[in-house]
Design a protein around this motif. Structure first.
Motif, PDB file in Angstrom:
ATOM      1  N   ASP A  73       0.819  -1.207   0.000  1.00  0.00           N
ATOM      2  CA  ASP A  73       0.000   0.000   0.000  1.00  0.00           C
ATOM      3  C   ASP A  73       0.854   1.260   0.000  1.00  0.00           C
ATOM      4  OD1 ASP A  73      -2.276  -1.457  -0.082  1.00  0.00           O
ATOM      5  OD2 ASP A  73      -2.642  -1.433   2.085  1.00  0.00           O
ATOM      6  N   GLU A  74       1.974   1.207   0.759  1.00  0.00           N
ATOM      7  CA  GLU A  74       2.865   2.366   0.791  1.00  0.00           C
ATOM      8  C   GLU A  74       3.426   2.630  -0.609  1.00  0.00           C
ATOM      9  OE1 GLU A  74       6.465   1.828   2.957  1.00  0.00           O
ATOM     10  OE2 GLU A  74       6.880   3.977   3.110  1.00  0.00           O
ATOM     11  N   MET A  75       3.829   1.553  -1.271  1.00  0.00           N
ATOM     12  CA  MET A  75       4.381   1.689  -2.618  1.00  0.00           C
ATOM     13  C   MET A  75       3.356   2.276  -3.587  1.00  0.00           C
ATOM     14  SD  MET A  75       7.493   0.774  -3.465  1.00  0.00           S
ATOM     15  CE  MET A  75       7.502   0.165  -5.143  1.00  0.00           C
ATOM     16  N   LYS A  76       2.116   1.818  -3.484  1.00  0.00           N
ATOM     17  CA  LYS A  76       1.099   2.223  -4.457  1.00  0.00           C
ATOM     18  C   LYS A  76       0.778   3.715  -4.357  1.00  0.00           C
ATOM     19  CE  LYS A  76       1.085  -1.260  -6.616  1.00  0.00           C
ATOM     20  NZ  LYS A  76       1.663  -1.245  -7.947  1.00  0.00           N
ATOM     21  N   GLU A  77       1.119   4.324  -3.203  1.00  0.00           N
ATOM     22  CA  GLU A  77       0.868   5.754  -3.020  1.00  0.00           C
ATOM     23  C   GLU A  77       2.059   6.599  -3.456  1.00  0.00           C
ATOM     24  OE1 GLU A  77      -2.037   7.156  -1.898  1.00  0.00           O
ATOM     25  OE2 GLU A  77      -2.769   5.101  -2.162  1.00  0.00           O
ATOM     26  N   SER A  78       3.153   5.946  -3.803  1.00  0.00           N
ATOM     27  CA  SER A  78       4.401   6.676  -3.988  1.00  0.00           C
ATOM     28  C   SER A  78       4.721   6.871  -5.471  1.00  0.00           C
ATOM     29  CB  SER A  78       5.529   5.891  -3.297  1.00  0.00           C
ATOM     30  OG  SER A  78       6.411   5.335  -4.224  1.00  0.00           O
ATOM     31  N   PRO A  79       5.629   7.810  -5.777  1.00  0.00           N
ATOM     32  CA  PRO A  79       6.030   7.980  -7.184  1.00  0.00           C
ATOM     33  C   PRO A  79       6.703   6.722  -7.758  1.00  0.00           C
ATOM     34  CG  PRO A  79       6.760   9.839  -5.858  1.00  0.00           C
ATOM     35  CD  PRO A  79       6.262   8.808  -4.904  1.00  0.00           C
ATOM     36  N   HIS A  80       7.144   5.818  -6.880  1.00  0.00           N
ATOM     37  CA  HIS A  80       7.755   4.570  -7.325  1.00  0.00           C
ATOM     38  C   HIS A  80       6.732   3.458  -7.524  1.00  0.00           C
ATOM     39  CE1 HIS A  80      12.266   5.221  -6.112  1.00  0.00           C
ATOM     40  NE2 HIS A  80      11.941   5.789  -7.249  1.00  0.00           N
ATOM     41  N   ARG A  81       5.459   3.805  -7.643  1.00  0.00           N
ATOM     42  CA  ARG A  81       4.390   2.805  -7.579  1.00  0.00           C
ATOM     43  C   ARG A  81       4.480   1.739  -8.670  1.00  0.00           C
ATOM     44  NH1 ARG A  81       1.949   7.215 -10.176  1.00  0.00           N
ATOM     45  NH2 ARG A  81       1.836   8.363  -8.234  1.00  0.00           N
ATOM     46  N   ASN A  82       5.064   2.089  -9.810  1.00  0.00           N
ATOM     47  CA  ASN A  82       5.088   1.115 -10.909  1.00  0.00           C
ATOM     48  C   ASN A  82       6.261   0.136 -10.846  1.00  0.00           C
ATOM     49  OD1 ASN A  82       2.749   2.029 -12.110  1.00  0.00           O
ATOM     50  ND2 ASN A  82       3.821   3.636 -13.225  1.00  0.00           N
ATOM     51  N   ILE A  83       7.142   0.345  -9.871  1.00  0.00           N
ATOM     52  CA  ILE A  83       8.294  -0.553  -9.788  1.00  0.00           C
ATOM     53  C   ILE A  83       7.884  -1.831  -9.072  1.00  0.00           C
ATOM     54  CG2 ILE A  83      10.659  -0.813  -8.967  1.00  0.00           C
ATOM     55  CD1 ILE A  83      10.930   2.217  -9.106  1.00  0.00           C
ATOM     56  N   ASN A  84       8.171  -2.949  -9.688  1.00  0.00           N
ATOM     57  CA  ASN A  84       7.843  -4.239  -9.097  1.00  0.00           C
ATOM     58  C   ASN A  84       8.750  -4.496  -7.889  1.00  0.00           C
ATOM     59  OD1 ASN A  84       6.835  -6.788  -8.748  1.00  0.00           O
ATOM     60  ND2 ASN A  84       7.266  -7.468 -10.832  1.00  0.00           N
ATOM     61  N   CYS A  85       8.197  -5.056  -6.818  1.00  0.00           N
ATOM     62  CA  CYS A  85       8.977  -5.345  -5.602  1.00  0.00           C
ATOM     63  C   CYS A  85      10.252  -6.121  -5.936  1.00  0.00           C
ATOM     64  CB  CYS A  85       8.170  -6.189  -4.621  1.00  0.00           C
ATOM     65  SG  CYS A  85       6.479  -5.668  -4.367  1.00  0.00           S
ATOM     66  N   GLU A  86      10.074  -7.104  -6.857  1.00  0.00           N
ATOM     67  CA  GLU A  86      11.176  -8.034  -7.119  1.00  0.00           C
ATOM     68  C   GLU A  86      12.335  -7.409  -7.899  1.00  0.00           C
ATOM     69  OE1 GLU A  86       8.053 -10.532  -8.633  1.00  0.00           O
ATOM     70  OE2 GLU A  86       8.982 -12.261  -7.673  1.00  0.00           O
TER      71      GLU A  86
ATOM     72  N   THR B 200       1.458 -18.636 -20.921  1.00  0.00           N
ATOM     73  CA  THR B 200       0.471 -19.715 -21.009  1.00  0.00           C
ATOM     74  C   THR B 200      -0.241 -19.932 -19.674  1.00  0.00           C
ATOM     75  OG1 THR B 200       2.296 -21.258 -20.673  1.00  0.00           O
ATOM     76  CG2 THR B 200       1.511 -20.976 -22.925  1.00  0.00           C
ATOM     77  N   LYS B 201       0.259 -19.282 -18.597  1.00  0.00           N
ATOM     78  CA  LYS B 201      -0.431 -19.351 -17.292  1.00  0.00           C
ATOM     79  C   LYS B 201      -1.240 -18.081 -17.049  1.00  0.00           C
ATOM     80  CE  LYS B 201       2.948 -22.185 -14.783  1.00  0.00           C
ATOM     81  NZ  LYS B 201       4.053 -22.233 -15.772  1.00  0.00           N
ATOM     82  N   GLY B 202      -1.326 -17.222 -18.054  1.00  0.00           N
ATOM     83  CA  GLY B 202      -2.065 -15.974 -17.879  1.00  0.00           C
ATOM     84  C   GLY B 202      -1.254 -14.869 -17.243  1.00  0.00           C
ATOM     85  N   MET B 203       0.054 -15.087 -17.074  1.00  0.00           N
ATOM     86  CA  MET B 203       0.905 -14.038 -16.508  1.00  0.00           C
ATOM     87  C   MET B 203       1.485 -13.186 -17.638  1.00  0.00           C
ATOM     88  SD  MET B 203       3.037 -16.290 -13.739  1.00  0.00           S
ATOM     89  CE  MET B 203       3.666 -14.930 -12.768  1.00  0.00           C
ATOM     90  N   GLN B 204       2.190 -12.122 -17.243  1.00  0.00           N
ATOM     91  CA  GLN B 204       2.937 -11.326 -18.208  1.00  0.00           C
ATOM     92  C   GLN B 204       4.341 -11.922 -18.324  1.00  0.00           C
ATOM     93  OE1 GLN B 204       1.593  -8.099 -19.462  1.00  0.00           O
ATOM     94  NE2 GLN B 204      -0.239  -9.130 -18.742  1.00  0.00           N
ATOM     95  N   THR B 205       5.085 -11.505 -19.344  1.00  0.00           N
ATOM     96  CA  THR B 205       6.471 -11.954 -19.428  1.00  0.00           C
ATOM     97  C   THR B 205       7.275 -11.291 -18.310  1.00  0.00           C
ATOM     98  OG1 THR B 205       7.210 -10.161 -20.839  1.00  0.00           O
ATOM     99  CG2 THR B 205       6.234 -12.052 -21.944  1.00  0.00           C
ATOM    100  N   ALA B 206       8.452 -11.856 -18.002  1.00  0.00           N
ATOM    101  CA  ALA B 206       9.270 -11.301 -16.922  1.00  0.00           C
ATOM    102  C   ALA B 206       9.701  -9.872 -17.243  1.00  0.00           C
ATOM    103  CB  ALA B 206      10.495 -12.183 -16.682  1.00  0.00           C
ATOM    104  N   CYS B 207       9.995  -9.590 -18.522  1.00  0.00           N
ATOM    105  CA  CYS B 207      10.442  -8.237 -18.876  1.00  0.00           C
ATOM    106  C   CYS B 207       9.309  -7.237 -18.746  1.00  0.00           C
ATOM    107  CB  CYS B 207      11.028  -8.223 -20.289  1.00  0.00           C
ATOM    108  SG  CYS B 207       9.919  -8.784 -21.583  1.00  0.00           S
ATOM    109  N   VAL B 208       8.091  -7.646 -19.090  1.00  0.00           N
ATOM    110  CA  VAL B 208       6.947  -6.739 -18.957  1.00  0.00           C
ATOM    111  C   VAL B 208       6.704  -6.434 -17.489  1.00  0.00           C
ATOM    112  CG1 VAL B 208       4.444  -6.556 -19.247  1.00  0.00           C
ATOM    113  CG2 VAL B 208       5.839  -7.448 -21.105  1.00  0.00           C
ATOM    114  N   ASP B 209       6.774  -7.474 -16.639  1.00  0.00           N
ATOM    115  CA  ASP B 209       6.543  -7.264 -15.211  1.00  0.00           C
ATOM    116  C   ASP B 209       7.617  -6.376 -14.586  1.00  0.00           C
ATOM    117  OD1 ASP B 209       4.141  -8.413 -14.587  1.00  0.00           O
ATOM    118  OD2 ASP B 209       4.967 -10.432 -14.414  1.00  0.00           O
TER     119      ASP B 209
END
Lengths: 158, 260
Positions: A73-86, B200-209
Motif C-alpha cells: 500500500d505504501e508503494m502504491k501511493e508513492s512515485p515509485h508505484r510502478n516498480i515491481n517489488c522483485e 500460457t499461465k495468464g501471466m505477463q512476461t518477466a520483462c513486462v513485469d
C-alpha cells in the motif's frame, strides 16, 4: 526368372525395412507436423509442455501483497508505484519457504539505473530526476537519505 | 475445313479456360480448413514504446534470471540499445552487456573497454530501443532447421527443443534480428520465447513485469478487446526490417529511422 535378377531387389527391400525399423526406434512417437504445417511446424509435440513447465521465479507484486500488504500500500501511493517489488528484492521463487529471506539490492548502481542524469531529448529518460553518481554523495548508499518505497520520505540511517 | 461458327466457339472456350486461375482447380484440404476455422487460441504479440523506455535494463536482468540464462555470460534473450544522434549527423549505438546493468556510463561503449564521450550540447536526439525475438509469422530460423528442433506453436511463439537441437547454428545465422545465440550451458540454440511458461499461465512476461515505465507490453492479436491489439490496430506502429518479409510480431511505437 534367374535368382541374380531377384537378389538386388531383396537387398533393396532389406535396406528399406532396416530404415523403417530404425526410424520407428529413434524418432519419438509425438514427432510430426504441428499446427503451422510442413514449413514451420515440424517438432516433438511434448516439447511444448516442457517449456510450459519452466519454473516461474518472478511472482509479481500481487504475490508479495498477500503477506506484505502494508509495504504494498505504501508503494502504491508513492512515485515509485510502478516498480515491481522483485526488481530490488530479487525474485520471490518459493519465498517464504525457499528462500527464507530475500537478498535486497541496496547498491547505488541499482538506483543509478534510472537516476543517472542523461540529457536525452526525445526520450523519457531526459525528463527523469537524475544525478551524477560520480559527484553525488560518493560512498553513501542512496537509501541513507532516500526511502526507496516512497522517495518523498527520508531514508533509513544506519 | 473449319467453319466460322466452330472457330468462334473454340476460341471462346480456350480464352475461358485460360482465365480459370490455378487456385480454382486446387482441391480443398479439409485439415487446412479446419485449422483456419479453429484459430480461436491466442496469437501472442509484443508492443514496445521506445518513447517510454529510459534504459534502466531491469527487463534484461529479469529475463536473465527468469529464463536461467547465465548471468555473467555476454549473451541475453532481450537487450536494450542506446541511440545517440549527434548534430553532425552521426549515430552512436551501444548496448553494454545488453544493458543488463542499464547504462551506467554516459559515454558510448565502443568496445575494448573504451568509451566515446559526447558533449550534451552535441546531442540532437537520443533514445533507447528494447529488442527481443519478433516471433515472426514467417520465421526464417525455423525454415533453416535441418532436424525440426525449432518450430512455431499454434499461438505463434517460436520454441527450441533442447533435446532435439544438434547445435549446427543455422538458425543463429538465419535470424535477421540477431536474437539467437548458443546457450553456454546446454550448448544448443537459445532465444526469447515470450516467457512461454508465464504467458500460457495468464501471466505477463518477466520483462513486462519488471518494466516500471510501461514501455513493454505483451498481448493477444486474436482478441480485438486486448488493449495491445487496439494500439496495434489504431496507432502508428512499426516493425523492424519489414523488407525481409519475415512478418515480425513485435510492434514499435516511436521508432526512428536510425534503428535497424
Amino acid at each position: 526368372m534367374k535368382s541374380h535378377v531377384w537378389r538386388p531387389l531383396f537387398v533393396a527391400l532389406l535396406v528399406i525395412a532396416l530404415v523403417l525399423v530404425a526410424r520407428k526406434l529413434l524418432v519419438p512417437a509425438d514427432f510430426g507436423i504441428g499446427a503451422r504445417g510442413y514449413m514451420y511446424g515440424w517438432h516433438r509435440a511434448g516439447n511444448e509442455q516442457q517449456w510450459k513447465e519452466v519454473t516461474v521465479k518472478y511472482k509479481t507484486a500481487q504475490h508479495c501483497m498477500q503477506c506484505h500488504r502494508d509495504k504494498y500500500d505504501e508503494m502504491k501511493e508513492s512515485p515509485h508505484r510502478n516498480i515491481n517489488c522483485e526488481n530490488c528484492h530479487g525474485p520471490a521463487l518459493n519465498h517464504p519457504d525457499d528462500p527464507h529471506t530475500l537478498t535486497i539490492d541496496r547498491s547505488r548502481e541499482l538506483c543509478a539505473r534510472c537516476h543517472t542524469r542523461l540529457p536525452y531529448p526525445g526520450s523519457n529518460r531526459g525528463v527523469m530526476k537524475g544525478i551524477d553518481p560520480k559527484t553525488h554523495n560518493v560512498g553513501l548508499d542512496c537509501v541513507t537519505c532516500h526511502w526507496p518505497h516512497d522517495p518523498r520520505k527520508e531514508g533509513h540511517k544506519r | 475445313m473449319i467453319t466460322r461458327r466452330s472457330f468462334c466457339k473454340k476460341s471462346l472456350l480456350i480464352a475461358g479456360g485460360l482465365a480459370v486461375p490455378l487456385a480454382a482447380l486446387e482441391l480443398f484440404d479439409p485439415r487446412k480448413l479446419l485449422a483456419e476455422k479453429d484459430e480461436k487460441g491466442p496469437r501472442w504479440v509484443f508492443l514496445v514504446d521506445t518513447r517510454k523506455c529510459v534504459g534502466c535494463g531491469f527487463c534484461v536482468k529479469g529475463c536473465k534470471v527468469e529464463n536461467e540464462v547465465p548471468y555473467d555470460a555476454n549473451v541475453t534473450r532481450t537487450w536494450v540499445e542506446r541511440y545517440v544522434v549527434t548534430k553532425d549527423g552521426k549515430t552512436h549505438i551501444d548496448s553494454p552487456k545488453g544493458a543488463r546493468d542499464g547504462f551506467p556510463e554516459k559515454g558510448i561503449d565502443i568496445g575494448h573497454g573504451k568509451l566515446e564521450e559526447i558533449r550534451d550540447d552535441d546531442i540532437e536526439k537520443a533514445f533507447f530501443v528494447p529488442k527481443l525475438c519478433n516471433q515472426c509469422d514467417n520465421p526464417p530460423c525455423v525454415q533453416v532447421c535441418p532436424v525440426g528442433a525449432t518450430y512455431q506453436t499454434a499461438d505463434g511463439v517460436v520454441l527450441i527443443d533442447r533435446k532435439w537441437c544438434i547445435g549446427c547454428g543455422y538458425c543463429i545465422m538465419g535470424c535477421p534480428y540477431g536474437v539467437r545465440f548458443f546457450h553456454p550451458v546446454y550448448h544448443v540454440a537459445e532465444k526469447c520465447n515470450f516467457c512461454y511458461h508465464r504467458i500460457t499461465k495468464g501471466m505477463q512476461t518477466a520483462c513486462v513485469d519488471s518494466c516500471a515505465f510501461g514501455a513493454r507490453r505483451v498481448g493477444n492479436l486474436r482478441d480485438p478487446e486486448d488493449p495491445v491489439t487496439k494500439v496495434i490496430m489504431t496507432e502508428r506502429v512499426n516493425v523492424l526490417k519489414e523488407e525481409y518479409g519475415t512478418k515480425p510480431q513485435v510492434f514499435y511505437l516511436g521508432l526512428s529511422k536510425e534503428v535497424k
